[in-house]
Design a protein around this motif. Structure first.
Motif, mmCIF file in Angstrom:
data_model
loop_
_atom_site.group_PDB
_atom_site.id
_atom_site.type_symbol
_atom_site.label_atom_id
_atom_site.label_comp_id
_atom_site.label_asym_id
_atom_site.label_seq_id
_atom_site.Cartn_x
_atom_site.Cartn_y
_atom_site.Cartn_z
ATOM 1 N N VAL A 1 0.846 -1.202 0.000
ATOM 2 C CA VAL A 1 0.000 0.000 0.000
ATOM 3 C C VAL A 1 0.878 1.247 0.000
ATOM 4 O O VAL A 1 0.606 2.216 -0.724
ATOM 5 C CB VAL A 1 -0.962 -0.003 1.210
ATOM 6 N N GLU B 1 2.125 1.794 -3.480
ATOM 7 C CA GLU B 1 1.052 2.311 -4.328
ATOM 8 C C GLU B 1 0.821 3.797 -4.108
ATOM 9 O O GLU B 1 0.486 4.526 -5.034
ATOM 10 C CB GLU B 1 -0.250 1.562 -4.051
ATOM 11 N N ARG B 2 0.993 4.244 -2.894
ATOM 12 C CA ARG B 2 0.761 5.657 -2.543
ATOM 13 C C ARG B 2 2.026 6.505 -2.671
ATOM 14 O O ARG B 2 2.058 7.639 -2.212
ATOM 15 C CB ARG B 2 0.207 5.745 -1.118
ATOM 16 N N ASP B 3 3.053 5.936 -3.255
ATOM 17 C CA ASP B 3 4.338 6.618 -3.464
ATOM 18 C C ASP B 3 4.969 7.124 -2.162
ATOM 19 O O ASP B 3 5.634 8.157 -2.139
ATOM 20 C CB ASP B 3 4.178 7.783 -4.463
#
Length: 187
Positions: free
Chosen positions: A31, A34-36
Motif C-alpha cells: 500500500v 502504491e501511494r508513493d
C-alpha cells in the motif's frame, strides 16, 4: 525484514506465525508503494520461512486405552471417550443428539454440528447446521464399552434434568452444557 524473521524463529515462534507477520508487513508496504510513500516493497523480496509439514502421529492402542481408563471417572469422560472412539469433530460431538444414537445396534448417525456465530447484539450464539459435505453425513459404529458408557451418561443427564426442572433447556443433545443448552466446545 530477514533479521526480524530470524529473530522470531530464535524466539520460538511457529513458521505459520512468522509467515503471517511477514504477509501483513508485505501487504502494508505494498500500500505504501502504491501511494508513493516508499520506492519499493522490501518485504516482498524476502522468502517465507520454510516449515516441514509433519503428519500427526496417532495414539497407539495402548495409549488410547490409558486415556480411556483415566477418563471413565471424569465428569466429561463420556464426551472425550466418544471423541477418541469415533473420531468425530468438535462441532459434530456437541451437535450429537440422542435421536442420532442407536445404542441397541451400537451406531450413531452424524447429521448435524453446532457452530458458534456472532449474534445480533455481538454476543455469540449457537446454531445447529447441516454438515458441509455429503460424506460428512455418516454412520459410525460404537464399541460395546462406549455403548455402556453412553447409557450411564444418559441416566446421569436425565437425573440432572429432573433436578433442574424448569431451568433445564432441552435441546436433545447428548453432550449438552450443565443446563441442557448447547456447549461451545471449549467448555
Amino acid at each position: 525484514v530477514e533479521k526480524m524473521l530470524t529473530e522470531m524463529e530464535r524466539a520460538g515462534y511457529s513458521p505459520a506465525t512468522i509467515n503471517g507477520k511477514r504477509a501483513v508487513l508485505r501487504a502494508a508496504l505494498a500500500v505504501a508503494v502504491e501511494r508513493d510513500r516508499i520506492p519499493r516493497n522490501v518485504a516482498s523480496q524476502v522468502r517465507p520461512v520454510r516449515h516441514e509439514i509433519t503428519e500427526p502421529e496417532p495414539l497407539s492402542p495402548e495409549e488410547c486405552q490409558r486415556w480411556i481408563d483415566a477418563l471413565k471417572s471424569h465428569q466429561e469422560g463420556a464426551l472425550w471417550i466418544t471423541a477418541i472412539a469415533t473420531g468425530l469433530r468438535r462441532g459434530e460431538l456437541i451437535g450429537l443428539r440422542w435421536q442420532d444414537l442407536d445404542l441397541d445396534h451400537a451406531r450413531l448417525a452424524v447429521r448435524q454440528q453446532i457452530q458458534l456465530v456472532p449474534g445480533p447484539n455481538g454476543e455469540r450464539q449457537h446454531i445447529a447446521t447441516g454438515l458441509k459435505t455429503r460424506p460428512s453425513q455418516r454412520s459410525v459404529p460404537l464399541p460395546s464399552f462406549l455403548v455402556e458408557l453412553l447409557r450411564v451418561h444418559r441416566t446421569q443427564q436425565e437425573t440432572r434434568r429432573e433436578l433442574l426442572g424448569a431451568y433445564w433447556h432441552d435441546h436433545g443433545l447428548v453432550f449438552a452444557g450443565w443446563d441442557g443448552r448447547p456447549r461451545d466446545g471449549s467448555d
